[in-house]
Design a protein around this motif. Sequence first.
Motif, PDB file in Angstrom:
ATOM      1  N   VAL A   1      52.277  87.630  46.993  1.00  0.00           N
ATOM      2  CA  VAL A   1      53.179  87.888  48.105  1.00  0.00           C
ATOM      3  C   VAL A   1      52.452  87.925  49.443  1.00  0.00           C
ATOM      4  N   ASN A   2      51.143  88.249  49.428  1.00  0.00           N
ATOM      5  CA  ASN A   2      50.348  88.299  50.658  1.00  0.00           C
ATOM      6  C   ASN A   2      49.609  87.005  50.961  1.00  0.00           C
ATOM      7  N   GLY A   3      49.756  86.014  50.086  1.00  0.00           N
ATOM      8  CA  GLY A   3      49.060  84.748  50.296  1.00  0.00           C
ATOM      9  C   GLY A   3      47.679  84.699  49.689  1.00  0.00           C
ATOM     10  N   ASP A   4      47.318  85.718  48.914  1.00  0.00           N
ATOM     11  CA  ASP A   4      46.020  85.711  48.229  1.00  0.00           C
ATOM     12  C   ASP A   4      46.126  84.933  46.913  1.00  0.00           C
ATOM     13  N   ILE A   5      45.004  84.379  46.457  1.00  0.00           N
ATOM     14  CA  ILE A   5      44.998  83.464  45.319  1.00  0.00           C
ATOM     15  C   ILE A   5      45.178  84.215  44.001  1.00  0.00           C
ATOM     16  N   GLU A   6      46.158  83.771  43.200  1.00  0.00           N
ATOM     17  CA  GLU A   6      46.300  84.227  41.827  1.00  0.00           C
ATOM     18  C   GLU A   6      45.602  83.267  40.873  1.00  0.00           C
ATOM     19  N   PHE A   7      45.792  81.964  41.085  1.00  0.00           N
ATOM     20  CA  PHE A   7      45.003  80.986  40.344  1.00  0.00           C
ATOM     21  C   PHE A   7      44.980  79.671  41.104  1.00  0.00           C
ATOM     22  N   PHE A   8      43.961  78.866  40.803  1.00  0.00           N
ATOM     23  CA  PHE A   8      43.795  77.515  41.339  1.00  0.00           C
ATOM     24  C   PHE A   8      43.608  76.584  40.153  1.00  0.00           C
ATOM     25  N   ARG A   9      44.394  75.506  40.110  1.00  0.00           N
ATOM     26  CA  ARG A   9      44.266  74.521  39.039  1.00  0.00           C
ATOM     27  C   ARG A   9      44.139  73.136  39.660  1.00  0.00           C
ATOM     28  N   GLU A  10      43.229  72.362  39.097  1.00  0.00           N
ATOM     29  CA  GLU A  10      43.008  70.988  39.560  1.00  0.00           C
ATOM     30  C   GLU A  10      43.361  70.033  38.436  1.00  0.00           C
ATOM     31  N   TYR A  11      44.071  68.951  38.790  1.00  0.00           N
ATOM     32  CA  TYR A  11      44.564  67.992  37.804  1.00  0.00           C
ATOM     33  C   TYR A  11      44.026  66.612  38.163  1.00  0.00           C
ATOM     34  N   TYR A  12      43.215  66.058  37.267  1.00  0.00           N
ATOM     35  CA  TYR A  12      42.551  64.781  37.537  1.00  0.00           C
ATOM     36  C   TYR A  12      43.415  63.619  37.062  1.00  0.00           C
ATOM     37  N   GLU A  13      43.330  62.498  37.801  1.00  0.00           N
ATOM     38  CA  GLU A  13      44.098  61.318  37.442  1.00  0.00           C
ATOM     39  C   GLU A  13      43.550  60.676  36.174  1.00  0.00           C
ATOM     40  N   PRO A  14      44.419  60.299  35.234  1.00  0.00           N
ATOM     41  CA  PRO A  14      43.956  59.599  34.031  1.00  0.00           C
ATOM     42  C   PRO A  14      43.511  58.183  34.372  1.00  0.00           C
ATOM     43  N   PRO A  15      42.825  57.497  33.471  1.00  0.00           N
ATOM     44  CA  PRO A  15      42.271  56.164  33.761  1.00  0.00           C
ATOM     45  C   PRO A  15      43.315  55.110  34.147  1.00  0.00           C
ATOM     46  N   ASP A  16      44.541  55.243  33.626  1.00  0.00           N
ATOM     47  CA  ASP A  16      45.550  54.219  33.907  1.00  0.00           C
ATOM     48  C   ASP A  16      46.293  54.461  35.213  1.00  0.00           C
ATOM     49  N   ILE A  17      45.946  55.526  35.953  1.00  0.00           N
ATOM     50  CA  ILE A  17      46.598  55.855  37.216  1.00  0.00           C
ATOM     51  C   ILE A  17      45.549  55.949  38.318  1.00  0.00           C
TER      52      ILE A  17
ATOM     53  N   GLY B   1      55.813  85.552  44.793  1.00  0.00           N
ATOM     54  CA  GLY B   1      54.693  84.796  45.332  1.00  0.00           C
ATOM     55  C   GLY B   1      55.092  83.394  45.762  1.00  0.00           C
ATOM     56  N   TYR B   2      54.100  82.495  45.747  1.00  0.00           N
ATOM     57  CA  TYR B   2      54.315  81.138  46.262  1.00  0.00           C
ATOM     58  C   TYR B   2      53.478  80.153  45.451  1.00  0.00           C
ATOM     59  N   LEU B   3      53.930  78.909  45.435  1.00  0.00           N
ATOM     60  CA  LEU B   3      53.194  77.829  44.784  1.00  0.00           C
ATOM     61  C   LEU B   3      53.037  76.695  45.792  1.00  0.00           C
ATOM     62  N   LEU B   4      51.831  76.181  45.879  1.00  0.00           N
ATOM     63  CA  LEU B   4      51.461  75.176  46.873  1.00  0.00           C
ATOM     64  C   LEU B   4      50.709  74.047  46.181  1.00  0.00           C
ATOM     65  N   ALA B   5      51.038  72.797  46.541  1.00  0.00           N
ATOM     66  CA  ALA B   5      50.362  71.646  45.961  1.00  0.00           C
ATOM     67  C   ALA B   5      49.782  70.768  47.051  1.00  0.00           C
ATOM     68  N   GLY B   6      48.647  70.119  46.760  1.00  0.00           N
ATOM     69  CA  GLY B   6      48.014  69.213  47.706  1.00  0.00           C
ATOM     70  C   GLY B   6      47.019  68.309  47.015  1.00  0.00           C
ATOM     71  N   LYS B   7      46.318  67.525  47.801  1.00  0.00           N
ATOM     72  CA  LYS B   7      45.301  66.610  47.279  1.00  0.00           C
ATOM     73  C   LYS B   7      43.894  67.110  47.613  1.00  0.00           C
ATOM     74  N   VAL B   8      42.957  66.805  46.727  1.00  0.00           N
ATOM     75  CA  VAL B   8      41.541  66.993  47.045  1.00  0.00           C
ATOM     76  C   VAL B   8      41.028  65.643  47.519  1.00  0.00           C
ATOM     77  N   PHE B   9      40.720  65.560  48.804  1.00  0.00           N
ATOM     78  CA  PHE B   9      40.481  64.267  49.442  1.00  0.00           C
ATOM     79  C   PHE B   9      39.303  63.518  48.841  1.00  0.00           C
ATOM     80  N   ASN B  10      38.217  64.224  48.514  1.00  0.00           N
ATOM     81  CA  ASN B  10      37.008  63.536  48.047  1.00  0.00           C
ATOM     82  C   ASN B  10      36.840  63.597  46.534  1.00  0.00           C
ATOM     83  N   ARG B  11      37.929  63.935  45.804  1.00  0.00           N
ATOM     84  CA  ARG B  11      37.908  63.870  44.347  1.00  0.00           C
ATOM     85  C   ARG B  11      39.225  63.231  43.887  1.00  0.00           C
ATOM     86  N   GLU B  12      39.204  62.603  42.735  1.00  0.00           N
ATOM     87  CA  GLU B  12      40.398  61.927  42.226  1.00  0.00           C
ATOM     88  C   GLU B  12      41.289  62.942  41.520  1.00  0.00           C
ATOM     89  N   SER B  13      41.932  63.790  42.318  1.00  0.00           N
ATOM     90  CA  SER B  13      42.708  64.871  41.727  1.00  0.00           C
ATOM     91  C   SER B  13      43.710  65.419  42.740  1.00  0.00           C
TER      92      SER B  13
END
Length: 517
Positions: free
Chosen positions: A123-139, A103-115
Amino acid sequence: MDMRLLFITVFYFSLLNAIAGQPGFSKWFDFGSAANFHNMVLKEDTLIIAGTSKDLTADQWGALFVKMDTNGVMLDYRLHLDTMDGQFAFNQGYPFISTSDGGYLLAGKVFNRESYFIYKLDVNGDIEFFREYYEPPDILTLLPQQIIEVGNGFLVCNIAQLQNGSNDVQITKINDAGEVEWEQLYGEYSKGENVGSIWQEDENTIVLGCSKATDQFVNLPSLLKCGSNWIFAIDSLGSIKWEWQSEPCEGSNIIGLHRTADGGWIYATRHLAAFDQSNWGAAPKFVKRDSQFNLLWERQVAESYWDSNEMIDLKPTPDGNWVGAGLWVLPEPFYAWSNDHKYTPGCLYKVSSEGDSIWVRCDTVPMANHTKFHRYGGLAVLPSGSIVAAGGFEEFIFGVGDKSWAWVTKVDRHGCMEEPCLVTGVGEVKVKEKALFYVYPNPATTHVDFFFQNPAGGRHRQLLITDLAGRPVQSFALPEGETSLRWNTEELPPGVYFYRWITNGKPLKTGKILLTK
């Protein structure tokens, strides 16, 4: 600095269907609205490209997954949208890798959220999982730059903008399900650090290519306060094993860090030059160091014109050489009279294992409307040695604004997109004296603009236009100090014409122009 250079500058208009027998192509896609490609990987004989496109119904920018064969034929694509109506955003070169499970792993930004987010695709480009990571207060923000698969998970390397406005390198270890196992910041709080490369030595040694700001001023010849190359290794738990830092102003961020067969290192960075106290420029360069980071050679592959010049990707070629993709900002040929317009082609650079520059080619996409901001986001090298680069550009539509296009180009190992491939050997020249010459548009209808560097110094130069049979069509004298001219072609029949840029009876640059009606 001297450099051996074959310089190919192409303003080339390709049909969407590749011409039979062509070694390469230039194709662009909007996916029904607007699009951009930002990175790619090669899976056997298929190009897997990551990008972004806009879904007009949902009014959302999503994550684009594209399969394409090596002739530029679209095989399949997916557009994944945020389920909470967010807008996905990607910079050129944002992380996209193939994984050991196919398969594949892809990373990007969510423009209107702090994450930022991670998509795991099958292998076909279909989603296995989606994870969102939010910025901590000091970043303030986290910008994903590199991903590598390690053991039972992945390392995600980010640029972390801190509350004081400076940057640190931040690494997050996630498991196969995208859950965070550990996080670590690297750098000094009062200085700025960026990450551009990652390389795995073994299961317990991960090497990162970065940049680190310094407090020193360097005379280049005017004083410039700039950073240095910074390379360090961590173990599987994130502890630093060793680190090395170059002298100030020897380069900025490290791109495409590779361990070479002789145990040394090669990478791309930027050569910095200061013109006065407030103006400086940068140019992409390749750097080779031994296992102890002693400099073996460095090769500047473009002139220092603009602070936005950079390298995006660097990969080895089957013939033992190296190819890079980057951005080389120059004054816009069409607007040569204005400092507000810059010409930004997508550029490919090939150098030998010994540091000789083999060729450079820069491409744009001429359209009926003006195009600009051409840039690559990633490249793939085929077993044949051919090179495919993916990126995007902007089309300016009067009364509407800018439209984004996804863009793919392919050249053979000699840098040729079509036959015959006209290249000019410039030989050993000083970078500051290197001859620059551009033609736009090509193909053309009513006129052709020539843009050139014609330094003062009494060197008489001439531009000669001939037809396919070699008969002279028009000749122009190039006075000292002139940097552009226009050739009016309205009264000429369509067909192939050739130009020669001549000095003292010897051609400096030759090329082909196609006139259409």
